[in-house]
Design a protein around this motif. Structure first.
Motif, short mmCIF file in Angstrom:
data_model
loop_
_atom_site.label_atom_id
_atom_site.label_comp_id
_atom_site.label_asym_id
_atom_site.label_seq_id
_atom_site.Cartn_x
_atom_site.Cartn_y
_atom_site.Cartn_z
N VAL A 10 -69.51 13.81 -11.75
CA VAL A 10 -69.52 14.43 -10.42
C VAL A 10 -70.41 13.63 -9.47
N LEU B 58 -64.35 18.90 -8.81
CA LEU B 58 -64.73 18.70 -10.22
C LEU B 58 -65.93 19.56 -10.58
N ALA C 173 -62.50 11.72 -12.94
CA ALA C 173 -61.71 12.94 -13.13
C ALA C 173 -61.41 13.16 -14.61
N CYS D 94 -63.26 15.60 -3.83
CA CYS D 94 -62.93 15.81 -5.25
C CYS D 94 -64.18 15.98 -6.11
N VAL E 19 -64.36 14.70 -16.53
CA VAL E 19 -64.55 16.14 -16.31
C VAL E 19 -63.43 16.92 -16.99
#
Lengths: 134, 60
Positions: free
Chosen positions: A44, A117, B18, A113, B21
């Motif tokens: 993140v 997340l 991404a 994003c 996660v």
């Protein structure tokens, strides 16, 4: 008052979820899932950092027509979902206007994003805290 | 400081973050998480190349 059947107690999950919002992976750290918390923090914060380095735009609430409001309020909400990276960035005065160019646009998407997340990591922290996951 | 990433570099790093996660939050064991993360990462890359070629041929 008794807790409704099947609904987990607020105090069981509110802390980890709030921590997961403030610091990406923080909820997992609190629940002693160190490796998973570290990976979430890396992903993140990395996504957010790349967005900043590509000079992405952080959204602000803007009124106007429906599409403009949806775009800006939605973007603002998901920027906000990143937690401390967002607060730190705005506190330090980052204010990038929207510029033409694919890279800036990618940066804006990366910033949004990162928040999305982090919402996934908050949901995961919730599920661990209430015992739905290990 | 400004990073002028190419389209591929940007999509590569997007896929990487991404996939991490998705892998962490989606499965019950570490082994499954690793495989799912790799699977998602591969899907992102396949989609990147697939859509790239589609746009190349669609553009004429």
């Amino acid at each position: 008052m008794d807790q409704p059947k099947g609904r987990p107690a607020l105090r069981a999950w509110a802390g980890p979820v709030a921590l997961a919002w403030i610091l990406p992976g923080g909820g997992h750290f609190y629940l002693k899932r160190w490796n998973r918390g570290g990976l979430l923090l890396f992903a993140v914060a990395g996504m957010f950092l790349f967005g900043l380095l590509m000079r992405g735009k952080l959204f602000e609430p803007v009124d106007g027509d429906t599409f403009t409001m949806l775009l800006n309020y939605g973007g603002y909400l998901f920027n906000l979902a990143s937690g401390s990276p967002y607060f730190l960035t705005t506190w330090l005065g980052y204010n990038q206007p929207e510029l033409p160019g694919a890279v800036h646009d990618y940066g804006t998407k990366f910033l949004v994003c990162a928040g999305l997340l982090n919402i996934l990591s908050m949901v995961d922290a919730y599920e661990i805290a209430v015992g739905k996951k290990s | 400081m400004y990073w002028n990433l190419t389209h591929f570099e940007a999509s590569f790093f997007f896929a990487l973050f991404a996939a991490i996660v998705f892998g962490v939050v989606s499965r019950r064991t570490d082994r499954d998480r690793l495989y799912y993360g790799l699977y998602v990462f591969a899907c992102f890359l396949v989609a990147t190349f697939g859509l790239g070629w589609l746009m190349y041929f669609g553009h004429g």
